[in-house]
Design a protein around this motif. Structure first.
Motif, short mmCIF file in Angstrom:
data_model
loop_
_atom_site.label_atom_id
_atom_site.label_comp_id
_atom_site.label_asym_id
_atom_site.label_seq_id
_atom_site.Cartn_x
_atom_site.Cartn_y
_atom_site.Cartn_z
N ASP A 96 1.22 -0.82 -0.41
CA ASP A 96 -0.17 0.60 -0.14
C ASP A 96 1.18 1.41 -0.05
O ASP A 96 0.16 2.62 -0.40
CB ASP A 96 -0.93 -0.11 1.42
CG ASP A 96 -2.10 -1.13 1.21
OD1 ASP A 96 -2.23 -2.06 0.27
OD2 ASP A 96 -2.62 -1.08 2.24
N HIS A 97 2.11 1.25 0.45
CA HIS A 97 2.91 2.42 0.33
C HIS A 97 4.02 2.72 -0.51
O HIS A 97 4.27 3.86 -1.12
CB HIS A 97 3.87 2.19 1.88
CG HIS A 97 4.80 1.63 1.31
ND1 HIS A 97 5.95 1.59 1.47
CD2 HIS A 97 4.79 -0.41 1.52
CE1 HIS A 97 6.55 0.24 1.39
NE2 HIS A 97 6.43 -0.57 1.39
N LEU A 98 3.08 1.54 -1.85
CA LEU A 98 4.05 2.25 -3.42
C LEU A 98 3.53 2.67 -4.34
O LEU A 98 2.41 1.84 -4.19
CB LEU A 98 5.03 0.92 -3.24
CG LEU A 98 6.46 0.53 -2.70
CD1 LEU A 98 7.51 -0.47 -3.17
CD2 LEU A 98 7.50 1.86 -2.54
N SER A 99 4.21 3.21 -4.96
CA SER A 99 3.21 3.62 -6.56
C SER A 99 3.94 4.11 -7.45
O SER A 99 5.49 3.91 -7.00
CB SER A 99 2.26 5.30 -6.14
OG SER A 99 3.28 5.72 -6.18
N ARG A 121 -8.51 -0.60 -13.87
CA ARG A 121 -9.48 0.68 -12.98
C ARG A 121 -8.35 1.19 -13.56
O ARG A 121 -8.71 2.31 -12.13
CB ARG A 121 -9.42 -0.09 -11.60
CG ARG A 121 -10.39 -1.65 -12.13
CD ARG A 121 -10.68 -1.92 -10.64
NE ARG A 121 -9.58 -1.83 -10.23
CZ ARG A 121 -8.54 -3.12 -10.13
NH1 ARG A 121 -9.18 -3.91 -10.99
NH2 ARG A 121 -7.79 -3.52 -9.75
N GLY A 122 -7.57 1.94 -14.72
CA GLY A 122 -7.49 2.60 -14.39
C GLY A 122 -7.74 4.42 -15.34
O GLY A 122 -7.90 3.91 -16.07
N PRO A 129 -1.41 3.35 -9.61
CA PRO A 129 -1.98 3.69 -8.16
C PRO A 129 -1.19 3.05 -6.11
O PRO A 129 -0.68 1.71 -7.12
CB PRO A 129 -3.10 3.85 -7.95
CG PRO A 129 -3.66 2.77 -9.18
CD PRO A 129 -2.30 3.05 -9.78
N PRO A 130 -1.23 3.63 -5.28
CA PRO A 130 -0.36 2.31 -4.29
C PRO A 130 -1.13 1.11 -3.94
O PRO A 130 -2.20 2.11 -4.27
CB PRO A 130 -0.55 4.14 -2.94
CG PRO A 130 -0.38 4.84 -3.64
CD PRO A 130 -1.47 4.62 -4.85
N GLY A 131 -0.50 -0.09 -3.97
CA GLY A 131 -1.06 -0.84 -3.89
C GLY A 131 -1.69 -1.69 -4.91
O GLY A 131 -2.74 -2.63 -4.82
N ILE A 159 9.02 3.71 -12.68
CA ILE A 159 9.50 3.85 -10.79
C ILE A 159 9.00 3.51 -9.87
O ILE A 159 7.46 3.66 -10.22
CB ILE A 159 10.82 5.40 -10.69
CG1 ILE A 159 9.84 6.04 -10.69
CG2 ILE A 159 11.68 5.28 -11.78
CD1 ILE A 159 9.95 7.60 -10.42
N PHE A 160 9.44 3.70 -8.76
CA PHE A 160 8.40 3.09 -7.70
C PHE A 160 9.03 3.92 -6.65
O PHE A 160 9.77 4.23 -6.09
CB PHE A 160 8.38 1.59 -7.16
CG PHE A 160 8.44 0.58 -7.72
CD1 PHE A 160 6.68 0.21 -7.79
CD2 PHE A 160 9.31 0.07 -8.96
CE1 PHE A 160 6.71 -0.49 -8.73
CE2 PHE A 160 9.21 -0.90 -10.16
CZ PHE A 160 8.10 -1.21 -10.26
#
Length: 362
Positions: A96-99, A121-122, A129-131, A159-160
């Motif tokens: 959840d903390h990474l986008s 769902r973009g 999106p995160p997670g 990139i993340f």
């Protein structure tokens, strides 16, 4: 630690299953601050570009827009002016903390090959999106040259990010005082590091290239293969300005030589939409070490991918056309751009993509 994830952290995401792949990760696929994404075996010719939307998957929308599908395993031609979708070999199951943020690779942008990443769902291209958990797709639209593409080729990168990674202007000024980010001349810092176009080269009058409208195919697997003059017209100027033709695609270069220190990455962004009838396209990300002396650089120019729109436009030497948004790295990468890895554009000036023989057509 918040920041853009470094190569060793990306490798840990692969090992932990947050990044999944249909086949083992290839050597060189993990870059200092990004992961190159590979084309899958199937491609879909679609009627128009689209986004999945908040409630649907890309696969569901394909049923509405697919004209035909074909095999990329042995290579296939993607024709100029057409839109294609290709599932990527990589998929994600991010914490959840990474986008994520995607972009075309440098060589692909310099071919005027519009390449963007879609998610289920973009509602935006190139933003993850995160997670996010699900597949990744590449939308490909050749704009200047038809290309020969094949399964496994890497046209895009991602990139993340963990948290807010962007440097404020005050932090950017402090970084520039610590280690200069541009060569000679002041650093123009306002919403990032501003850069301008070079239309007054020190030697000769060659300032750029314009894509020819009717050319042969570019095989994306071929490096230093194609004669420049078969695909590009030279753009010359002794007056310090050029007139951009509507619809034409140009390769120009920044006046500033820039550097990205090891603990930072950067993203190129357009300056202002209202400065003229043109847009500076951009490959996107600059890895830690790009142009940095400690990684073998002496400052590297930014290559500008420029397309003029509605009306002819006079572009002047020194005109500010874009900015670099610097970001913090979560860790210093194990290997920097230009040091111990195959980096095509360290120390670059005016340079076309790696597919062309730059000793010709000059």
């Amino acid at each position: 630690m918040p920041g853009v994830q470094a190569s060793q952290q990306i490798e840990a995401l692969i090992a932990g299953g947050a990044i999944r792949a249909a086949r083992p990760v290839a050597p060189g696929q993990v870059q200092p601050a990004s992961l190159d994404l590979r084309l899958g075996a199937r491609a879909y010719r679609v009627r128009a570009s689209f986004l999945a939307g908040r409630e649907r998957s890309v696969a569901e929308r394909l049923a509405d827009f697919t004209m035909h599908e074909f095999d990329l395993s042995g290579g296939a031609v993607l024709e100029k002016g057409c839109v294609y979708l290709v599932p990527l070999l990589e998929s994600l199951d991010l914490p959840d903390h990474l986008s994520g943020a995607a972009s075309a690779k440098s060589s692909i942008g310099r071919l005027d090959l519009l390449t963007r990443v879609l998610t289920d769902r973009g509602t935006e291209f190139d933003r993850i999106p995160p997670g996010y958990s699900g597949p990744l797709w590449a939308e490909i639209c050749p704009r200047s040259f038809s290309v020969l593409a094949a399964e496994g080729q890497m046209l895009t990168q991602v990139i993340f990010r963990d948290g807010d990674t962007r440097l404020s202007d005050d932090a950017l000024r402090a970084l520039h005082d610590e280690t200069p980010l541009v060569g000679a001349g002041p650093a123009r810092i306002d919403g990032g590091l501003g850069f301008s176009v070079d239309l007054a080269p020190a030697r000769g009058d060659l300032v750029g290239y314009r894509a020819k409208p009717h050319t042969g195919i570019v095989d994306l697997a071929r490096v230093s293969h194609y004669p420049v003059q078969d695909y590009w017209e030279e753009v010359r100027s002794q007056s310090g300005h050029i007139i951009l033709d509507p619809g034409a695609f140009y390769i120009l270069v920044s006046r500033e030589a820039i550097a990205i220190p090891p603990g930072h990455a950067a993203e190129m962004a357009p300056y202002l939409a209202m400065v003229g009838e043109f847009r500076v396209h951009y490959a996107g990300f600059f890895d830690p070490g790009f142009g940095w002396a400690g990684a073998g650089g002496t400052g590297s120019r930014g290559v500008l991918e420029v397309r003029c729109h509605e009306a002819p436009f006079v572009l002047e030497h020194g005109q500010v056309v874009g900015r670099l948004i610097y970001e913090r790295m979560a860790e210093v990468p194990a290997a920097l751009y230009g040091t111990g890895i195959a980096s095509n554009y360290q120390g670059q000036g005016l340079k076309l993509s790696k597919h062309f023989r730059m000793d010709e057509g000059r």
